[in-house]
Design a protein around this motif. Structure first.
Motif, PDB file in Angstrom:
ATOM      1  N   MET A 135       0.862  -1.193   0.000  1.00 30.81           N
ATOM      2  CA  MET A 135       0.000   0.000   0.000  1.00 30.81           C
ATOM      3  C   MET A 135       0.898   1.242   0.000  1.00 30.81           C
ATOM      4  O   MET A 135       1.735   1.406   0.883  1.00 30.81           O
ATOM      5  CB  MET A 135      -0.861  -0.063   1.276  1.00 30.81           C
ATOM      6  N   PRO A 136       0.768   2.099  -0.996  1.00 24.51           N
ATOM      7  CA  PRO A 136       1.575   3.320  -1.018  1.00 24.51           C
ATOM      8  C   PRO A 136       1.164   4.239   0.132  1.00 24.51           C
ATOM      9  O   PRO A 136      -0.023   4.457   0.348  1.00 24.51           O
ATOM     10  CB  PRO A 136       1.220   3.974  -2.359  1.00 24.51           C
ATOM     11  N   PHE A 137       2.165   4.717   0.855  1.00 24.13           N
ATOM     12  CA  PHE A 137       1.885   5.468   2.072  1.00 24.13           C
ATOM     13  C   PHE A 137       2.783   6.709   2.128  1.00 24.13           C
ATOM     14  O   PHE A 137       3.973   6.622   1.865  1.00 24.13           O
ATOM     15  CB  PHE A 137       2.144   4.543   3.275  1.00 24.13           C
ATOM     16  N   THR A 138       2.189   7.857   2.432  1.00 25.57           N
ATOM     17  CA  THR A 138       2.954   9.115   2.456  1.00 25.57           C
ATOM     18  C   THR A 138       2.586   9.929   3.687  1.00 25.57           C
ATOM     19  O   THR A 138       1.405  10.063   3.997  1.00 25.57           O
ATOM     20  CB  THR A 138       2.631   9.969   1.208  1.00 25.57           C
ATOM     21  N   TYR A 142       7.957  10.658   5.006  1.00 28.05           N
ATOM     22  CA  TYR A 142       8.027   9.228   4.796  1.00 28.05           C
ATOM     23  C   TYR A 142       7.202   8.889   3.571  1.00 28.05           C
ATOM     24  O   TYR A 142       6.066   9.344   3.440  1.00 28.05           O
ATOM     25  CB  TYR A 142       7.451   8.514   6.025  1.00 28.05           C
ATOM     26  N   GLN A 143       7.781   8.118   2.681  1.00 23.91           N
ATOM     27  CA  GLN A 143       7.023   7.730   1.498  1.00 23.91           C
ATOM     28  C   GLN A 143       7.504   6.343   1.099  1.00 23.91           C
ATOM     29  O   GLN A 143       8.665   6.168   0.746  1.00 23.91           O
ATOM     30  CB  GLN A 143       7.262   8.733   0.375  1.00 23.91           C
ATOM     31  N   ASP A 144       6.612   5.364   1.192  1.00 21.35           N
ATOM     32  CA  ASP A 144       7.054   3.999   0.942  1.00 21.35           C
ATOM     33  C   ASP A 144       5.846   3.086   0.760  1.00 21.35           C
ATOM     34  O   ASP A 144       4.715   3.495   0.990  1.00 21.35           O
ATOM     35  CB  ASP A 144       7.886   3.508   2.137  1.00 21.35           C
ATOM     36  N   ASP A 145       6.134   1.865   0.362  1.00 20.96           N
ATOM     37  CA  ASP A 145       5.098   0.841   0.308  1.00 20.96           C
ATOM     38  C   ASP A 145       5.095   0.120   1.645  1.00 20.96           C
ATOM     39  O   ASP A 145       6.139  -0.356   2.076  1.00 20.96           O
ATOM     40  CB  ASP A 145       5.422  -0.161  -0.803  1.00 20.96           C
ATOM     41  N   GLU A 150      -4.111  -2.977   3.676  1.00 24.30           N
ATOM     42  CA  GLU A 150      -4.242  -2.901   2.218  1.00 24.30           C
ATOM     43  C   GLU A 150      -5.726  -2.848   1.820  1.00 24.30           C
ATOM     44  O   GLU A 150      -6.562  -3.518   2.432  1.00 24.30           O
ATOM     45  CB  GLU A 150      -3.587  -4.179   1.648  1.00 24.30           C
ATOM     46  N   LYS A 177       6.405  -2.525   8.059  1.00 25.70           N
ATOM     47  CA  LYS A 177       6.964  -2.746   6.729  1.00 25.70           C
ATOM     48  C   LYS A 177       7.950  -3.905   6.794  1.00 25.70           C
ATOM     49  O   LYS A 177       8.873  -3.889   7.600  1.00 25.70           O
ATOM     50  CB  LYS A 177       7.680  -1.491   6.246  1.00 25.70           C
ATOM     51  N   THR A 221      -8.020   5.008  -4.636  1.00 31.08           N
ATOM     52  CA  THR A 221      -6.963   4.357  -5.408  1.00 31.08           C
ATOM     53  C   THR A 221      -6.084   3.472  -4.534  1.00 31.08           C
ATOM     54  O   THR A 221      -5.153   2.843  -5.038  1.00 31.08           O
ATOM     55  CB  THR A 221      -6.059   5.419  -6.052  1.00 31.08           C
ATOM     56  N   GLU A 265      -4.203   4.596  -1.976  1.00 28.16           N
ATOM     57  CA  GLU A 265      -3.068   5.285  -1.370  1.00 28.16           C
ATOM     58  C   GLU A 265      -3.507   5.875  -0.037  1.00 28.16           C
ATOM     59  O   GLU A 265      -4.644   6.324   0.097  1.00 28.16           O
ATOM     60  CB  GLU A 265      -2.604   6.442  -2.258  1.00 28.16           C
TER      61      GLU A 265
END
Lengths: 317, 135
Positions: B1-4, B13-16, B33, B51, B70, B72
């Motif tokens: 899940m894309p996370f910001t 922080y920006q990551d899956d 998810e 993660k 979407t 995110e």
């Protein structure tokens, strides 16, 4: 002739001194600009996501929420963001020019815009505009033109923090909520690059999808895909839609105002840097011209002296 | 899940990620998810990002979160700090200062009271996250 060379010499000296000052100011504003631009760019991402959320929420068509309600516009509050100090080229001039233009076109400013085309709610006649001045220059402008000045904020630091902006946004929100004003717009300078800045007018309140999308279009994100429109009904609101709107809307007004102030500050410093740079260059050129004039005057003086001596000697023979 | 996570100071922080536990006004929630689209208000507290089997603790203060259709997840917070960035002694000092303020002024405005209360909560979260890192 001796007198004229002396006069030119003093002028060269004074121009050189001025050049030292403008050069120093150029360096100082270059350093300040770097900081201000960093702050503005860092906040852009935040403003972008927040505005996207606001954009989704603005899709709610419910007149029960004061922040979204489009009232017939009678009084407008204009937040004019200028600098505290001068010597920054056309920075304040263009803001003030835009403000004057808006004052001549009140009816247009009073109109509400909706996504599909033009106005839905007719604006009233004799619209009034009040000014909330941020920065000394906009305050001076309002006073000079006898505008109704309702607030003055001229003590913001070079790099304002979020807390500094809170008092402004609280005033704006409160005045809108108690229906003193039916519309709040902000006038600021958008920072595109150190050479290009553009004066923009944005509607803060009521929250309006059209303006947010415009603001989003101005912020260059990594992926500039258009924001898809999601049906707002799909969303779950925790703890409730009402609480969310009551909490989120004022925050988003704060963020937009904060962003506008940071952008203006970045623009101000870069405008000043460019102005000082051209001033230094002009000083250089002037010193060159004056040196040429000085040399010519000196040569003329010498030639004249020789002519005098030789003619004196010729008279003796 | 894309996370910001974004704050006024930029993207933190920006990551899956697999899942995120978030302190919201209505209690702690965990987003997995493909969660349904959702908007919520965040309270000062600890956030845990899961993660690859690791847990990253973060101290956040107020803000809001948006789960997009979407898939995110966005956190828009006033401040957010990683455990390693937290200066424990400063956090303790800030908390002590806020508590002192709270004791001194019995008849202060509700707004001030709420503000100080909020800052105490924020410092508590920072201390607790900071301690996790020390261990």
């Amino acid at each position: 002739m001796a007198l004229s060379t002396k006069a030119i010499k003093t002028r060269i000296k004074s121009v050189k001194n001025t050049k030292k000052i403008t050069k120093a100011m150029e360096m100082v504003s270059a350093a300040k600009m770097r900081k201000a631009v960093d702050a503005a760019l860092n906040t852009r991402m935040y403003a972008r996501f927040a505005s996207e959320l606001l954009d989704h929420l603005a899709g709610i068509d419910d007149p029960n929420y004061a922040f979204l309600e489009k009232r017939p516009v009678q009084k407008i509050l204009m937040v004019v963001i200028s600098s505290n100090r001068g010597l920054c080229g056309g920075f304040n001039g263009s803001i003030i020019k835009k403000a004057s233009a808006l004052f001549h076109d009140k009816e247009n400013l009073a109109r509400h815009r909706v996504v599909e085309g033009e106005e839905t709610i007719p604006s009233m006649d004799n619209v009034e505009i009040d000014v909330l001045g941020v920065g000394k220059k906009s305050v001076a402008f309002a006073k000079r033109h006898d505008l109704n000045l309702v607030g003055v904020y001229d003590e913001l630091s070079e790099t304002p923090s979020f807390e500094d902006v809170l008092s402004i946004s609280n005033t704006v929100n409160a005045r809108y909520m108690d229906k003193t004003y039916d519309k709040v717009v902000v006038l600021y300078t958008h920072f595109q690059s150190s050479l290009v800045q553009e004066v923009k007018v944005r509607q803060l309140l009521p929250v309006c999808a059209v303006d947010i999308e415009k603001m989003l279009a101005d912020l260059p994100g990594e992926e500039s895909e258009p924001v898809e429109v999601f049906p707002i009904e799909q969303y779950i609101f925790e703890p409730g839609l009402e609480q969310i709107i009551e909490y989120v809307m004022p925050r988003l007004v704060e963020i937009q105002l904060y962003q506008a102030i940071l952008e203006s500050s970045a623009s101000e410093h870069s405008a000043r840097m460019v102005a000082m740079k051209s001033a230094s260059e002009a000083a250089d050129e002037m010193v060159g011209d004056l040196t040429l004039a000085f040399n010519k005057a000196r040569q003329a003086a010498i030639t004249q002296e020789i002519a005098e001596i030789s003619s004196g000697a010729a008279a003796l023979e | 899940m894309p996370f910001t996570i974004v704050t006024p100071n930029g993207v933190l922080y920006q990551d899956d990620v697999e899942k995120v536990t978030i302190p919201t006004q209505a209690g702690e929630i965990t987003i997995l998810e493909a969660h349904a689209p959702m908007v919520s208000i965040i309270q000062a507290g600890e956030m845990h990002i899961h993660k690859d089997g690791n847990v990253v603790p973060l101290a956040v203060s107020t803000g809001f979160m948006e789960m997009r259709p979407t898939g995110e997840l966005f956190i828009i917070a006033d401040t957010a700090e990683r455990a390693e960035d937290i200066d424990l002694s400063r956090a303790e000092a800030a908390k002590a200062r806020a508590e002192e303020l709270l004791k001194q002024q019995d008849n202060m405005a509700d707004v001030d009271f709420a503000r100080i209360q909020a800052s105490i909560e924020k410092e508590l979260a920072r201390i607790s996250v900071g301690k996790k890192y020390r261990r």
